[in-house]
Design a protein around this motif. Structure first.
Motif, short mmCIF file in Angstrom:
data_model
loop_
_atom_site.label_atom_id
_atom_site.label_comp_id
_atom_site.label_asym_id
_atom_site.label_seq_id
_atom_site.Cartn_x
_atom_site.Cartn_y
_atom_site.Cartn_z
N PHE A 281 52.35 49.67 48.07
CA PHE A 281 52.94 48.62 47.24
C PHE A 281 53.61 47.58 48.12
O PHE A 281 54.11 47.89 49.20
N SER A 282 53.65 46.36 47.66
CA SER A 282 54.42 45.33 48.36
C SER A 282 55.90 45.58 48.08
O SER A 282 56.27 46.32 47.16
N ASP A 283 56.76 44.94 48.86
CA ASP A 283 58.20 45.06 48.63
C ASP A 283 58.57 44.60 47.22
O ASP A 283 59.40 45.21 46.55
N TYR A 284 57.94 43.53 46.78
CA TYR A 284 58.24 43.01 45.45
C TYR A 284 57.80 44.01 44.37
O TYR A 284 58.52 44.25 43.40
N GLU A 285 56.61 44.59 44.55
CA GLU A 285 56.13 45.59 43.59
C GLU A 285 57.07 46.79 43.57
O GLU A 285 57.36 47.34 42.51
N TRP A 286 57.54 47.21 44.74
CA TRP A 286 58.44 48.37 44.82
C TRP A 286 59.74 48.07 44.09
O TRP A 286 60.28 48.93 43.39
N MET A 287 60.25 46.85 44.22
CA MET A 287 61.45 46.46 43.49
C MET A 287 61.19 46.51 41.98
O MET A 287 62.02 47.01 41.22
N LEU A 288 60.04 46.02 41.56
CA LEU A 288 59.69 46.05 40.14
C LEU A 288 59.59 47.49 39.63
O LEU A 288 60.06 47.80 38.53
N ASP B 76 56.95 37.10 48.61
CA ASP B 76 56.84 38.02 47.48
C ASP B 76 55.37 38.14 47.15
O ASP B 76 54.68 37.13 46.99
N ILE B 77 54.89 39.38 47.07
CA ILE B 77 53.46 39.63 46.91
C ILE B 77 53.23 40.57 45.73
O ILE B 77 53.91 41.58 45.58
N LEU B 78 52.23 40.22 44.94
CA LEU B 78 51.71 41.10 43.89
C LEU B 78 50.24 41.32 44.18
O LEU B 78 49.50 40.35 44.39
N GLU B 79 49.82 42.57 44.22
CA GLU B 79 48.41 42.88 44.44
C GLU B 79 47.85 43.57 43.21
O GLU B 79 48.48 44.44 42.63
N PHE B 80 46.63 43.14 42.86
CA PHE B 80 45.96 43.69 41.70
C PHE B 80 44.66 44.32 42.16
O PHE B 80 43.78 43.62 42.68
N CYS B 81 44.53 45.63 42.00
CA CYS B 81 43.29 46.34 42.33
C CYS B 81 42.34 46.15 41.15
O CYS B 81 42.63 46.59 40.04
N MET B 82 41.25 45.48 41.42
CA MET B 82 40.29 45.16 40.35
C MET B 82 38.95 45.79 40.68
O MET B 82 38.61 45.94 41.85
N PRO B 83 38.18 46.13 39.66
CA PRO B 83 36.83 46.66 39.93
C PRO B 83 36.01 45.64 40.73
O PRO B 83 36.18 44.43 40.58
N GLY B 84 35.15 46.13 41.58
CA GLY B 84 34.34 45.28 42.45
C GLY B 84 33.52 44.23 41.72
O GLY B 84 33.25 43.17 42.26
N VAL B 85 33.15 44.50 40.47
CA VAL B 85 32.33 43.54 39.71
C VAL B 85 33.09 42.24 39.44
O VAL B 85 32.48 41.20 39.20
N ILE B 86 34.39 42.29 39.51
CA ILE B 86 35.21 41.09 39.30
C ILE B 86 34.89 40.04 40.36
O ILE B 86 34.88 38.84 40.08
N GLN B 87 34.59 40.49 41.58
CA GLN B 87 34.27 39.55 42.66
C GLN B 87 33.10 38.66 42.27
O GLN B 87 33.14 37.45 42.43
N GLN B 88 32.05 39.27 41.73
CA GLN B 88 30.88 38.49 41.31
C GLN B 88 31.22 37.58 40.15
O GLN B 88 30.79 36.44 40.09
N GLN B 89 32.03 38.08 39.22
CA GLN B 89 32.45 37.28 38.08
C GLN B 89 33.19 36.03 38.53
O GLN B 89 32.96 34.93 38.02
N ILE B 90 34.07 36.19 39.52
CA ILE B 90 34.83 35.06 40.04
C ILE B 90 33.90 34.08 40.76
O ILE B 90 33.98 32.87 40.58
#
Length: 176
Positions: free
Chosen positions: A57-64, A142-156
């Motif tokens: 987790f990022s520091d910001y995520e850990w705080m959340l 401040d960082i938020l990371e979102f783990c997304m399914p690989g198919v999202i890459q193609q969608q984007i």
């Protein structure tokens, strides 16, 4: 460790790793039995192992996460949906950051993490969407990371809009 924190950690592990066994064997380097005992609150892990888990987790995520755990103490009914609440709040915060016009967004694909330690064992086909606010001081983003399914890459990539706009329009329904 508070059960709300454990539940959020387990969700992140399930998002990023093929199995908890692979997580234990290759990332945390502990036995599955020790892991199961820790999840039940029966044993403690070393501060080094806890730091490794926290690094998911990022520091910001850990705080959340800490704030959400505190909320479950004040409002015990929130314990039943702590992971969904964490994901919902992360998405709302990310949208707020984007709406300020100061947030930056980057898509981290498997190719970009080829040298990473995580590539040393089987992992899920995911992409990480990183949204961050930079304040011009090294180490304080401040960082938020979102783990997304690989198919999202193609969608984007197939989208007619840029990454920032895609995130603004699609993040909440895709992630939560």
């Amino acid at each position: 460790m508070h059960q709300a924190i454990v539940n959020i950690m387990l969700d992140r592990i399930q998002d990023q790793f093929v199995s908890e066994k692979i997580f234990c064997d290759h990332f945390l380097v502990i036995s599955l039995e020790e892991w199961e005992e820790w999840k039940k609150g029966k044993v403690s892990l070393s501060s080094e192992k806890m730091q490794k888990m926290k690094s998911l987790f990022s520091d910001y995520e850990w705080m959340l996460i800490q704030k959400i755990a505190r909320q479950t103490i004040l409002f015990p009914e929130k314990r039943n949906y702590v992971v969904a609440e964490y994901k919902r709040l992360k998405s709302i915060i990310a949208k707020e950051w984007i709406n300020t016009g100061r947030a930056k967004v980057e898509l981290i694909t498997e190719q970009r993490v080829a040298d990473d330690i995580l590539s040393a064992y089987p992992k899920k086909h995911i992409v990480n969407l990183r949204i961050f606010m930079s304040y011009g001081e090294w180490g304080y983003d401040d960082i938020l990371e979102f783990c997304m399914p690989g198919v999202i890459q193609q969608q984007i990539q197939d989208s007619q809009v840029d990454l920032l706009e895609w995130v603004d329009e699609n993040l909440i329904e895709t992630y939560t």
